[in-house]
Structure formats: C-alpha cells, structure tokens
Design a protein around this motif. Structure first.
Motif, mmCIF file in Angstrom:
data_model
loop_
_atom_site.group_PDB
_atom_site.id
_atom_site.type_symbol
_atom_site.label_atom_id
_atom_site.label_comp_id
_atom_site.label_asym_id
_atom_site.label_seq_id
_atom_site.Cartn_x
_atom_site.Cartn_y
_atom_site.Cartn_z
ATOM 1 N N GLU A 28 61.541 57.331 44.897
ATOM 2 C CA GLU A 28 61.503 58.141 46.109
ATOM 3 C C GLU A 28 60.546 57.540 47.132
ATOM 4 N N SER A 29 59.377 57.121 46.684
ATOM 5 C CA SER A 29 58.398 56.514 47.596
ATOM 6 C C SER A 29 58.935 55.224 48.206
ATOM 7 N N LEU A 30 59.620 54.424 47.408
ATOM 8 C CA LEU A 30 60.229 53.198 47.943
ATOM 9 C C LEU A 30 61.300 53.537 48.971
ATOM 10 N N GLY A 31 62.052 54.588 48.732
ATOM 11 C CA GLY A 31 63.069 55.017 49.689
ATOM 12 C C GLY A 31 62.462 55.393 51.029
ATOM 13 N N TYR A 32 61.374 56.165 51.003
ATOM 14 C CA TYR A 32 60.695 56.535 52.245
ATOM 15 C C TYR A 32 60.122 55.305 52.943
ATOM 16 N N LEU A 33 59.538 54.388 52.168
ATOM 17 C CA LEU A 33 59.003 53.158 52.746
ATOM 18 C C LEU A 33 60.104 52.349 53.422
ATOM 19 N N LEU A 34 61.223 52.183 52.742
ATOM 20 C CA LEU A 34 62.334 51.413 53.301
ATOM 21 C C LEU A 34 62.869 52.066 54.574
ATOM 22 N N ALA A 35 62.949 53.387 54.583
ATOM 23 C CA ALA A 35 63.417 54.088 55.772
ATOM 24 C C ALA A 35 62.475 53.865 56.955
ATOM 25 N N GLU A 36 61.178 53.952 56.716
ATOM 26 C CA GLU A 36 60.202 53.744 57.787
ATOM 27 C C GLU A 36 60.203 52.304 58.280
ATOM 28 N N LEU A 37 60.285 51.349 57.347
ATOM 29 C CA LEU A 37 60.343 49.942 57.745
ATOM 30 C C LEU A 37 61.592 49.661 58.579
ATOM 31 N N SER A 38 62.700 50.274 58.205
ATOM 32 C CA SER A 38 63.943 50.091 58.956
ATOM 33 C C SER A 38 63.827 50.672 60.361
ATOM 34 N N GLU A 39 63.238 51.848 60.480
ATOM 35 C CA GLU A 39 63.044 52.466 61.795
ATOM 36 C C GLU A 39 62.123 51.615 62.664
#
Length: 115
Positions: free
Chosen positions: A82-93
């Motif tokens: 879950e934490s990796l998912g949030y990180l990836l979403a923020e990096l993508s944004e």
C-alpha cells in the motif's frame, strides 16, 4: 547563473531554481519575465527527473510483479505494498507536473541561444 554542469541532483536543483521564478500578480509563473537561462536549467532538470522517475517506477513495478508470491503468502505485508502504491502515485503526479513545467519553459525559450 554560472555555466551549467551535467545534472547530478536534478530534484535538488529544481528545488533551488523554482523559487527564483518571477510571479505575476495572479501568482502564476511569469515565464515571459523569467531569465531564459533559468528556464533552460529548470527544463533540463525537470526532464532529467522525469526520466529518473520513469525508469524507477518501472523498476518498482517489475519488482512487485516478481514478488507476487511473497505478497500473497504475507512475507511482504499489505501495508508495504500500500505504501509503495501511494509513493508511485505521488511520483507519477509530480512527474506529470514537472513535465508540463518543462514544456512551458521550452516553449518560452525556443528562440534562446546562449552567449
């Protein structure tokens, strides 16, 4: 600004350069009033950062796909995924935002030729 060396820390450079951009009264960036060399430096570092993010996000995705068994059996916890998912979403944004910034900087400096 001094002569640019090859970008070693593009995100750090962006954080240093962004406050130097002039603002309009509407608080939007005044690209027309900005120093062309600053805009080129921002575009260079933004594009480098996008490349780093692109390759890094892809690598994390590849590692996650190879870790399916470890995730399924609980060796790698759901909170970690879950934490990796949030990180990836923020990096993508962030990546999308700075790519737009780089494009605006490039558009404004398309006729610029350094001395």
């Amino acid at each position: 600004m001094a002569e640019r060396e090859q970008a070693q820390r593009p995100i750090r450079n962006l954080l240093r350069y962004l406050p130097r951009l002039p603002l309009k009264k509407s608080q939007d960036i005044d690209f027309e009033g900005a120093d062309a060399e600053l805009l080129v430096a921002i575009a260079d570092d933004a594009e480098t950062t996008v490349g780093v993010f692109h390759h890094g996000i892809g690598a994390i995705g590849h590692l996650l796909s190879q870790s399916a068994v470890a995730i399924e059996d609980g060796t790698v916890g759901a909170d970690c995924v879950e934490s990796l998912g949030y990180l990836l979403a923020e990096l993508s944004e962030f990546s999308a935002g700075i790519m737009i910034l780089a494009a605006q900087c490039r558009r404004e400096t398309q006729d610029y030729r350094p001395q």
